[in-house]
Design a protein around this motif. Structure first.
Motif, PDB file in Angstrom:
ATOM      1  N   GLU A   7       0.855  -1.185   0.000  1.00 43.26           N
ATOM      2  CA  GLU A   7       0.000   0.000   0.000  1.00 43.26           C
ATOM      3  C   GLU A   7       0.890   1.234   0.000  1.00 43.26           C
ATOM      4  O   GLU A   7       1.886   1.298   0.732  1.00 43.26           O
ATOM      5  CB  GLU A   7      -0.914   0.011   1.220  1.00 43.26           C
ATOM      6  N   ILE A   8       0.514   2.202  -0.829  1.00 44.35           N
ATOM      7  CA  ILE A   8       1.310   3.420  -0.985  1.00 44.35           C
ATOM      8  C   ILE A   8       0.439   4.614  -0.625  1.00 44.35           C
ATOM      9  O   ILE A   8      -0.582   4.867  -1.271  1.00 44.35           O
ATOM     10  CB  ILE A   8       1.828   3.558  -2.427  1.00 44.35           C
ATOM     11  N   THR A  10      -0.675   8.290  -0.643  1.00 45.31           N
ATOM     12  CA  THR A  10      -0.560   9.443  -1.521  1.00 45.31           C
ATOM     13  C   THR A  10      -1.265  10.632  -0.877  1.00 45.31           C
ATOM     14  O   THR A  10      -1.844  10.512   0.202  1.00 45.31           O
ATOM     15  CB  THR A  10      -1.205   9.154  -2.895  1.00 45.31           C
ATOM     16  N   ALA A  15      -3.000   3.983  -2.322  1.00 46.07           N
ATOM     17  CA  ALA A  15      -3.045   3.247  -3.585  1.00 46.07           C
ATOM     18  C   ALA A  15      -2.512   1.844  -3.371  1.00 46.07           C
ATOM     19  O   ALA A  15      -1.417   1.663  -2.838  1.00 46.07           O
ATOM     20  CB  ALA A  15      -2.209   3.960  -4.650  1.00 46.07           C
ATOM     21  N   ALA A  17      -0.812  -1.539  -4.773  1.00 42.77           N
ATOM     22  CA  ALA A  17       0.172  -1.793  -5.824  1.00 42.77           C
ATOM     23  C   ALA A  17       0.742  -3.185  -5.649  1.00 42.77           C
ATOM     24  O   ALA A  17       0.757  -3.730  -4.540  1.00 42.77           O
ATOM     25  CB  ALA A  17       1.297  -0.757  -5.779  1.00 42.77           C
ATOM     26  N   ILE A  29       8.411   1.377 -13.084  1.00 45.60           N
ATOM     27  CA  ILE A  29       6.987   1.573 -12.816  1.00 45.60           C
ATOM     28  C   ILE A  29       6.229   1.207 -14.082  1.00 45.60           C
ATOM     29  O   ILE A  29       6.500   1.758 -15.155  1.00 45.60           O
ATOM     30  CB  ILE A  29       6.669   3.024 -12.417  1.00 45.60           C
ATOM     31  N   LEU A  56       6.991  -2.217 -10.246  1.00 40.07           N
ATOM     32  CA  LEU A  56       5.838  -1.765  -9.475  1.00 40.07           C
ATOM     33  C   LEU A  56       4.660  -1.539 -10.407  1.00 40.07           C
ATOM     34  O   LEU A  56       4.776  -0.813 -11.399  1.00 40.07           O
ATOM     35  CB  LEU A  56       6.184  -0.456  -8.752  1.00 40.07           C
ATOM     36  N   PRO A  58       1.125  -0.022  -9.934  1.00 41.55           N
ATOM     37  CA  PRO A  58       0.162   0.633  -9.048  1.00 41.55           C
ATOM     38  C   PRO A  58      -1.225   0.701  -9.656  1.00 41.55           C
ATOM     39  O   PRO A  58      -1.387   0.728 -10.892  1.00 41.55           O
ATOM     40  CB  PRO A  58       0.753   2.043  -8.890  1.00 41.55           C
ATOM     41  N   ASP A  59      -2.224   0.746  -8.785  1.00 39.90           N
ATOM     42  CA  ASP A  59      -3.607   0.931  -9.213  1.00 39.90           C
ATOM     43  C   ASP A  59      -3.852   2.429  -9.362  1.00 39.90           C
ATOM     44  O   ASP A  59      -3.996   3.150  -8.372  1.00 39.90           O
ATOM     45  CB  ASP A  59      -4.559   0.332  -8.177  1.00 39.90           C
ATOM     46  N   TYR A  62      -7.293   3.976  -7.847  1.00 40.52           N
ATOM     47  CA  TYR A  62      -7.586   3.672  -6.434  1.00 40.52           C
ATOM     48  C   TYR A  62      -8.573   4.646  -5.812  1.00 40.52           C
ATOM     49  O   TYR A  62      -9.281   4.285  -4.854  1.00 40.52           O
ATOM     50  CB  TYR A  62      -6.274   3.654  -5.621  1.00 40.52           C
ATOM     51  N   ASP A 100       0.784  11.204  -7.811  1.00 44.56           N
ATOM     52  CA  ASP A 100       0.958   9.862  -7.268  1.00 44.56           C
ATOM     53  C   ASP A 100       2.343   9.309  -7.564  1.00 44.56           C
ATOM     54  O   ASP A 100       2.907   8.545  -6.767  1.00 44.56           O
ATOM     55  CB  ASP A 100      -0.083   8.914  -7.857  1.00 44.56           C
ATOM     56  N   PHE A 104       4.983   6.851  -5.689  1.00 45.75           N
ATOM     57  CA  PHE A 104       5.437   5.564  -6.216  1.00 45.75           C
ATOM     58  C   PHE A 104       6.965   5.476  -6.171  1.00 45.75           C
ATOM     59  O   PHE A 104       7.535   4.447  -5.789  1.00 45.75           O
ATOM     60  CB  PHE A 104       4.967   5.362  -7.654  1.00 45.75           C
TER      61      PHE A 104
END
Length: 241
Positions: A7-8, A10, A15, A17, A29, A56, A58-59, A62, A100, A104
């Motif tokens: 989980e990231i 922001t 988000a 990922a 990325i 990575l 990421p969504d 999100y 974002d 990331f």
């Protein structure tokens, strides 16, 4: 190849990922297409991670989670899912993704990725990969777009407007038939990159249609996808070594 869900945090929330591969050395990325994170993208990330990169995924949607899942072959031809997708796309701006992207990059650093960073995007992710290189020129060393749309449109957030900010090397693989990136946009992007003295390649994949790289897409082409892999792996080997 190992997959970890992270989980990231922001500026707008958290988000989700997926992180693949070694957490040391260089990182990439992978900016998703319009259908969101799913097994097809996991497989692509795993293949890239097999080249020695931390990858990575990421969504980017999100803020509107939960959503989907979507069938990439039919989602835009069914009105209910097409409406959902249009809503997700309109609610997720380039500016949001660039904000974002700082998170990331920081997340990769926290995971131990201390080497150079590359970016690659498909469909809607193509423009985002290029704009990420413009937004973070000292952190992203290579950016690739495959069947990316609106790379040189009149929109203010179109990547060609930001060509002067690039320090990264750039690779653009375009489908022969793609309404989202017609020949006039390709020419406009090439001119902008040349004038900005950006080290770049724009390559036309004859016979391919939008989405040809992604295995669950209706336009997927196995031979064309392998050509894309050869180009992408070589591009990152030259730029992220």
């Amino acid at each position: 190849m190992t997959k970890r869900e992270i989980e990231i945090r922001t500026s707008d929330g958290v988000a989700g990922a997926s992180l693949f591969g070694p957490t040391a050395g260089a990182g990439v990325i992978l900016y998703m297409d319009a259908f969101g994170p799913r097994p097809a993208l996991d497989g692509m990330a795993q293949r890239l991670a097999g080249e020695g990169y931390a990858v990575l995924v990421p969504d980017l949607f999100y803020r509107r989670a939960p959503y989907g899942p979507f069938d990439a072959k039919t989602a835009f031809s069914v009105e209910t899912t097409a409406r959902q997708l249009r809503g997700l796309l309109s609610a997720t701006t380039q500016a949001m993704t660039m904000a974002d992207t700082g998170a990331f990059l920081d997340a990769l650093g926290r995971e131990g990725v201390t080497g150079p960073i590359g970016a690659v995007g498909y469909c809607m992710g193509g423009a985002r990969a290029l704009n990420a290189a413009a937004a973070f020129p000292d952190r992203i060393k290579a950016a690739a777009s495959f069947h990316g749309g609106n790379l040189a449109s009149d929109a203010a957030d179109s990547p060609y407007h930001h060509a002067g900010r690039f320090k990264a090397r750039v690779y653009v693989g375009s489908a022969e038939v793609d309404k989202s990136f017609p020949p006039e946009q390709s020419a406009r992007l090439a001119e902008a990159l040349r004038e900005a003295k950006v080290d770049h390649i724009i390559e036309n994949y004859v016979g391919m249609a939008h989405g040809w790289c992604v295995p669950d897409h209706g336009a997927y082409d196995a031979a064309g996808a392998e050509r894309h892999w050869k180009r992408l792996v070589g591009f990152f080997a030259e730029t992220l070594a």
